[in-house]
Structures are given as structure tokens and as C-alpha cells.
Scaffold this active site. Structure first.
Site, PDB file in Angstrom:
ATOM      1  N   ASP A 109       3.343   9.498  -0.958  1.00 13.29           N
ATOM      2  CA  ASP A 109       2.211   8.689  -0.480  1.00 13.29           C
ATOM      3  C   ASP A 109       1.955   7.585  -1.488  1.00 13.29           C
ATOM      4  O   ASP A 109       2.025   7.828  -2.696  1.00 13.29           O
ATOM      5  CB  ASP A 109       0.952   9.578  -0.357  1.00 13.29           C
ATOM      6  CG  ASP A 109       0.044   9.130   0.785  1.00 13.29           C
ATOM      7  OD1 ASP A 109      -0.004   7.925   1.062  1.00 13.29           O
ATOM      8  OD2 ASP A 109      -0.606  10.002   1.393  1.00 13.29           O
ATOM      9  N   HIS A 154       0.823  -1.223   0.000  1.00 19.87           N
ATOM     10  CA  HIS A 154       0.000   0.000   0.000  1.00 19.87           C
ATOM     11  C   HIS A 154       0.852   1.266   0.000  1.00 19.87           C
ATOM     12  O   HIS A 154       0.316   2.357  -0.184  1.00 19.87           O
ATOM     13  CB  HIS A 154      -0.923   0.000   1.231  1.00 19.87           C
ATOM     14  CG  HIS A 154      -1.996  -1.045   1.151  1.00 19.87           C
ATOM     15  ND1 HIS A 154      -3.314  -0.747   0.939  1.00 19.87           N
ATOM     16  CD2 HIS A 154      -1.933  -2.397   1.233  1.00 19.87           C
ATOM     17  CE1 HIS A 154      -4.036  -1.862   0.906  1.00 19.87           C
ATOM     18  NE2 HIS A 154      -3.215  -2.881   1.084  1.00 19.87           N
TER      19      HIS A 154
HETATM   20  P1  ADP Z   1      -3.025   6.360   5.163  1.00 18.89           P
HETATM   21  O1  ADP Z   1      -3.436   4.964   4.762  1.00 18.89           O
HETATM   22  O2  ADP Z   1      -1.567   6.648   5.010  1.00 18.89           O
HETATM   23  O3  ADP Z   1      -3.516   6.776   6.510  1.00 18.89           O
HETATM   24  P2  ADP Z   1      -5.014   7.350   3.195  1.00 18.89           P
HETATM   25  O4  ADP Z   1      -5.324   8.747   2.769  1.00 18.89           O
HETATM   26  O5  ADP Z   1      -4.840   6.406   2.057  1.00 18.89           O
HETATM   27  O6  ADP Z   1      -3.731   7.406   4.141  1.00 18.89           O
HETATM   28  O7  ADP Z   1      -6.204   6.783   4.081  1.00 18.89           O
HETATM   29  C1  ADP Z   1      -6.571   7.429   5.270  1.00 18.89           C
HETATM   30  C2  ADP Z   1      -7.989   7.019   5.655  1.00 18.89           C
HETATM   31  O8  ADP Z   1      -8.205   7.363   7.024  1.00 18.89           O
HETATM   32  C3  ADP Z   1      -9.071   7.743   4.859  1.00 18.89           C
HETATM   33  O9  ADP Z   1     -10.176   6.888   4.714  1.00 18.89           O
HETATM   34  C4  ADP Z   1      -9.423   8.965   5.746  1.00 18.89           C
HETATM   35  O10 ADP Z   1     -10.761   9.387   5.621  1.00 18.89           O
HETATM   36  C5  ADP Z   1      -9.173   8.398   7.146  1.00 18.89           C
HETATM   37  N1  ADP Z   1      -8.616   9.446   8.027  1.00 18.89           N
HETATM   38  C6  ADP Z   1      -7.383  10.000   7.953  1.00 18.89           C
HETATM   39  N2  ADP Z   1      -7.225  10.932   8.929  1.00 18.89           N
HETATM   40  C7  ADP Z   1      -8.377  10.979   9.601  1.00 18.89           C
HETATM   41  C8  ADP Z   1      -8.827  11.762  10.723  1.00 18.89           C
HETATM   42  N3  ADP Z   1      -8.042  12.671  11.307  1.00 18.89           N
HETATM   43  N4  ADP Z   1     -10.074  11.543  11.156  1.00 18.89           N
HETATM   44  C9  ADP Z   1     -10.862  10.623  10.546  1.00 18.89           C
HETATM   45  N5  ADP Z   1     -10.499   9.845   9.509  1.00 18.89           N
HETATM   46  C10 ADP Z   1      -9.265  10.026   9.023  1.00 18.89           C
HETATM   47  O1  F6P Z   2      -1.722   2.669   4.110  1.00 23.99           O
HETATM   48  C1  F6P Z   2      -0.578   2.377   4.807  1.00 23.99           C
HETATM   49  C2  F6P Z   2      -0.885   1.973   6.244  1.00 23.99           C
HETATM   50  O2  F6P Z   2       0.300   1.660   6.913  1.00 23.99           O
HETATM   51  C3  F6P Z   2      -1.797   0.778   6.374  1.00 23.99           C
HETATM   52  O3  F6P Z   2      -1.138  -0.453   6.304  1.00 23.99           O
HETATM   53  C4  F6P Z   2      -2.384   1.050   7.728  1.00 23.99           C
HETATM   54  O4  F6P Z   2      -3.591   0.415   7.983  1.00 23.99           O
HETATM   55  C5  F6P Z   2      -2.548   2.574   7.717  1.00 23.99           C
HETATM   56  O5  F6P Z   2      -1.479   3.041   6.952  1.00 23.99           O
HETATM   57  C6  F6P Z   2      -2.575   3.178   9.115  1.00 23.99           C
HETATM   58  O6  F6P Z   2      -1.398   2.862   9.843  1.00 23.99           O
HETATM   59  P1  F6P Z   2      -1.402   2.065  11.213  1.00 23.99           P
HETATM   60  O7  F6P Z   2      -2.062   0.733  10.959  1.00 23.99           O
HETATM   61  O8  F6P Z   2       0.028   1.936  11.609  1.00 23.99           O
HETATM   62  O9  F6P Z   2      -2.200   2.905  12.155  1.00 23.99           O
END
Ligand code: ADP
Ligand code: F6P
Length: 458
Positions: free
Chosen positions: A364, A156
Site C-alpha cells: 500500500d 499516491h
Molecule cells: P485507498 O486510497 O487505496 O482506498 P486508503 O486507506 O489510503 O486506501 O484510503 C481509503 C479511504 O477511504 C479512507 O479515508 C477510508 O476511511 C475510506 N474507506 C475505505 N473503505 C471504506 C468503506 N468500506 N466504507 C467507508 N469508507 C471507506
Molecule cells: O490512493 C490510490 C487511489 O487510486 C486514488 O487515486 C483513488 O482516489 C483511490 O485510490 C480510490 O480509487 P478509485 O478512484 O479508482 O475508486
């Protein structure tokens, strides 16, 4: 039909709307086909308290099987190696990697323990789909125990250029472990190019067809499978009561202002200090935005026991405080910084209230927030997405305003353009973006990966 077995570090109940990117995507994949979802329970026990114990639970047509970790295993596997070595290196941050500590032992131990716990649950014709950097060696451990099933791996996070990967002291071991999979999926064409070059140059792999590689007596296919969102599920959330209440509240509070929104985990890869600096430059260079443009930045606490995450938090708090002190007034604060996870049902309301969505990571894998922001805009009066060209999503979302987040001035200029973009251009860009995220949604991603896995010669 073969049963689907998904393995990921985090496991979530697929019947509950929750939990963000990976968990939502996998829950949806399993809910459609049924199957088994295996991973860690999230519970960390004191040593000797029965770590490795398997818990099983039925959730609709899915069996959830999870194991607890000891504190020592959590420290070595999750905090130390996965998030202290692999996460920074794969995000191009060699400077933040903690190579010295012996975390790799914990990483190996937990992957082996997962394989031992999973093995008795497997059936001969299962299709196994392993996710993310926490579990790179899992297939090699399963193969060593005699597993012959098709096993696919999806990463991912981004793949950096070969010489950055080669800086990981154990990279040869990781690379050899990759060849235990039949298919390795990555998020973008850029990632696929890096992976191919790495396999050819560092593993001396032989190219045996397009994106197929032979080495260590095995054949591996690689492919780019950009992950999407469930657009209908997310727009349904936007129409729900909690989202509509959020939208109404923000519209009322900011009736005379223009809102910008950022929603992220508080992670150094997300470029939050750079974003806040660009917002400051906007207020300096374009003073007409003072008393108007207001940034709501939600940053969810994440991996707080990893050193670099504490540093980024302090830096961000300092920057936000300085902007509010320097530019704020009795009746206007330029930034509302919230260090919290917002309930998922309320998130669409925030996106919809915003004239501008700021998604500006330094690096990202994909970034699902960008796609969620587009999904819930009002097509008649849509907000504008300002997107980092270094997010995997930028390969698909060409109609966003693409920026280099390291270039503070240019990012501020793009935000200014977004804030003042004519309605017709906003509508046109949004329509194209929406079409793209609908066409390449999470169902398309799952089908594409699993079809490619079934075509491999296992
Ligand atoms: P990552 O997997 O690195 O966290 P992504 O943007 O691919 O980044 O996915 C993040 C997910 O978590 C999205 O579905 C987003 O809506 C949710 N998310 C991220 N930050 C917050 C937050 N502060 N509050 C609620 N949901 C969040
Ligand atoms: O999208 C990358 C990722 O590391 C996922 O594997 C994971 O679910 C998400 O970010 C949030 O990170 P964590 O599981 O360490 O809170």
C-alpha cells in the site's frame, strides 16, 4: 501569491465531508488556498454524446472543472491502463497486469485531451500539482503546448523496484514523461529509493545533487512526502451524532465480545483473504477467542469492471462463509462481512468500538485507514493497531504491531497479542502513534510538498 491548480482523476466538492483519502486531502489543501481543481467528472457517456465537454462550478473559493469521458476512453484510460496495468505493476503484481490489450492508446488520448481542456484555464504564474498514476504523462502534454509553470507530481501508490517497473512495455515513455515535472513526490523512503535507482539505471539519469536527476535536457527533483490525515476533522466526526450512535449500537450488541475491525476498498492489494485466513488461524490456535473475538470487515465495492476485482470478491466471500460455517454458533458469528461503503460519518464509531484495527495490505502506498483508526481511539482505553509492514504507513507508525501479512501464523499471533495486550502498553503505544499522526498530518504534507516545489528552479 500564485494560484494553486490541482489535477487528479477524481474531483470532489471540498465543502462536503466525504470521499476518502486523496479527495479529502486535496479538498482540504484547496479550501485553504483557493484555486482550481481539474479532473474527470465521473460521468461516462456513450460515444458521440459530447465527451470532453468542460463543466465548471464554484465551490467556495475553489473552481471545480471537470470533463466527461466516452465509454471507449474510460475503458482504455481508467479501467484498461491505469487500473489494468499501472495499478497491479506498481503494487508488485505483474501476474495481474493486462499488457496485451492496447489500452495505452486510451491512456495517452485522455491525458492529451485533459491537457487541451486545462491549458486555456491556466494563468502564467499558476502552480500546478498533478496527482497519481492516472496522469503521469500530463505534464509532458502541457509542456508540448508551451506551458512553463512549475508542475509537481505526487504518486499516491507505491513504487516497486526498478526491474518490476522495467517490465511495463512502455516504461521508457512513462519515465521520459516524468522529467516534464519539476518535482516528483512519493509516499515513503522505500519508494524514493526505488525511484532513484530506477532513474539512474533505466534513464541513465545523472545525479545532480541529493535526489536531483538530470536527463532528457531537464532536471527533476524527487522526495518522500508521506500523506497524513486531518486529525481534527476526523476526531470531530467521531464526536458527531452518527458516529456516537454507531459506537453505542456496537457496544450494546457486542457487550460480551471483543471486536476487530477492517475497513478497506475491496482491492487485491489490501490482503483481505490473507487477513481472514489469519483470523481463522487465531480461532484454531487460540480457542479461548471462540464465542468472543468477532471481526467486522467492511469492504467497499471498487473497480468492479476490472477482472481481478471479481476474483478477489468471490475468494473472500468463500473464506468468510467457511469460517462462519465451521466456527459459528446460534449466538455467535465470527465474521460480519459487509460489501458496502459505510457513510464516512459512521466510520469513526466502528473504529472506536474495536479492540483491534486490522490494516494488513500486501502492499500500500500509505494507507489512511491506519491513521484514522489511531486518531479516534479513546486514549484511556485505546484499541491496538495491527499493521502490515508493507504499508507505507509502517515507516511512520512503528508503535503499531507490525506484521508480515503473508505469514498467517505470525499474523494470528500478533492478533492474539493485540486482543490481550495490557492496558498500560496499549496506552503507551497509542500515545506515541497519535503524536506521530498529529505531527505529520495532511497540512504538514501539503505545505512540505508545495514548499519543495517552489524551491525547484522552474
Ligand atoms: P485507498 O486510497 O487505496 O482506498 P486508503 O486507506 O489510503 O486506501 O484510503 C481509503 C479511504 O477511504 C479512507 O479515508 C477510508 O476511511 C475510506 N474507506 C475505505 N473503505 C471504506 C468503506 N468500506 N466504507 C467507508 N469508507 C471507506
Ligand atoms: O490512493 C490510490 C487511489 O487510486 C486514488 O487515486 C483513488 O482516489 C483511490 O485510490 C480510490 O480509487 P478509485 O478512484 O479508482 O475508486
Amino acid at each position: 501569491m500564485s494560484r494553486l491548480v490541482v489535477v487528479s482523476n477524481r474531483v470532489a466538492d471540498p465543502r462536503k465531508t466525504a470521499a476518502g483519502g486523496l479527495a479529502v486531502a486535496l479538498g482540504e489543501a484547496l479550501a485553504e488556498t483557493g484555486g482550481l481543481w481539474f479532473g474527470s467528472s465521473g460521468t461516462v457517456l456513450d460515444r458521440g454524446q459530447g465527451e470532453g465537454k468542460l463543466h465548471t462550478q464554484r465551490a467556495g473559493n475553489v473552481t471545480l472543472a471537470t470533463v466527461d469521458l466516452s465509454q471507449e476512453d474510460h475503458d482504455g484510460y481508467y479501467r484498461g491502463y491505469a487500473n489494468g496495468v499501472l495499478w497491479p505493476v506498481f503494487h508488485y503484481r505483474l501476474d495481474l497486469a493486462d499488457f496485451d490489450a492496447g489500452h495505452i492508446e486510451g491512456y495517452r488520448r485522455v491525458n492529451r485531451m485533459f491537457a487541451h481542456r486545462l491549458r486555456p484555464l491556466l494563468q502564467p504564474d499558476d502552480v500546478i500539482w498533478v496527482h497519481d498514476y492516472h496522469l503521469i504523462p500530463l505534464a509532458a502534454e502541457l509542456r508540448a503546448m508551451g506551458c512553463q509553470q512549475r508542475i509537481g507530481f505526487f504518486l499516491h501508490i507505491p513504487v516497486p523496484p526498478p526491474l518490476i517497473l522495467a517490465a511495463i512495455p512502455a516504461h521508457e515513455w512513462l519515465m521520459r514523461a516524468l522529467f516534464a515535472y519539476d518535482l516528483v513526490g512519493v509516499q515513503s523512503q522505500a519508494d524514493l529509493t526505488h525511484l532513484s535507482r530506477y532513474l539512474l539505471s533505466e534513464a541513465n539519469a545523472e545525479a545532480v545533487g541529493e535526489n536531483s536527476f538530470g536527463a532528457f535536457n531537464r532536471q527533476l527533483r524527487a522526495g518522500a512526502f508521506p500523506i497524513g490525515i486531518d486529525v481534527d476533522e476526523f476526531t470531530a466526526l467521531a464526536d458527531g451524532e452518527e458516529s456516537r450512535t454507531m459506537l453505542a449500537t456496537l457496544r450494546e450488541q457486542y457487550a460480551k465480545r471483543q471486536l476487530l475491525a477492517g475497513v478497506d476498498r475491496l482491492d487485491y492489494s489490501k490482503g483481505l483473504p490473507q487477513r481472514v485466513r489469519a483470523f481463522r488461524t487465531l480461532l484454531e490456535r487460540y480457542p479461548e477467542n471462540r464465542h468472543s473475538a468477532t471481526l467486522i470487515q467492511v469492504a467497499a465495492p471498487s473497480r468492479e469492471d476490472v477482472h481481478a476485482y471479481g476474483d478477489i470478491r468471490r475468494e473472500l466471500e468463500g473464506l468468510c462463509g467457511a469460517i462462519n460455517g465451521d466456527f459459528g454458533d446460534i449466538d455467535w458469528m465470527p465474521i460480519r462481512y459487509i460489501h458496502r461503503t459505510v457513510a464516512r460519518k459512521r466510520v469513526p464509531g466502528l473504529y472506536r468500538a474495536a479492540r483491534v484495527g486490522l490494516v494488513t495490505p500486501l502492499r500500500d502506498g500509505m494507507n489512511l485507514v491506519a491513521k484514522e483508526f489511531v486518531a479516534v481511539q479513546n486514549p484511556d482505553d485505546p484499541g491496538v493497531l495491527v499493521l502490515s509492514r508493507f504499508a507505507g504507513a509502517a515507516e511512520q507508525l512503528r508503535d503499531a504491531l507490525l506484521v508480515n501479512p503473508y505469514d498467517t501464523q505470525a499474523t494470528a499471533d500478533a492478533i492474539q497479542r493485540a486482543l490481550h495486550m495490557p492496558l498500560q502498553e496499549r496506552q503507551m503505544r497509542h500515545a506515541r502513534l497519535l503524536e506521530e499522526i498529529r505531527r505529520h498530518d495532511v497540512h504538514w504534507w501539503r505545505r512540505g510538498f508545495l514548499a519543495a516545489l517552489m524551491e525547484t528552479g522552474a
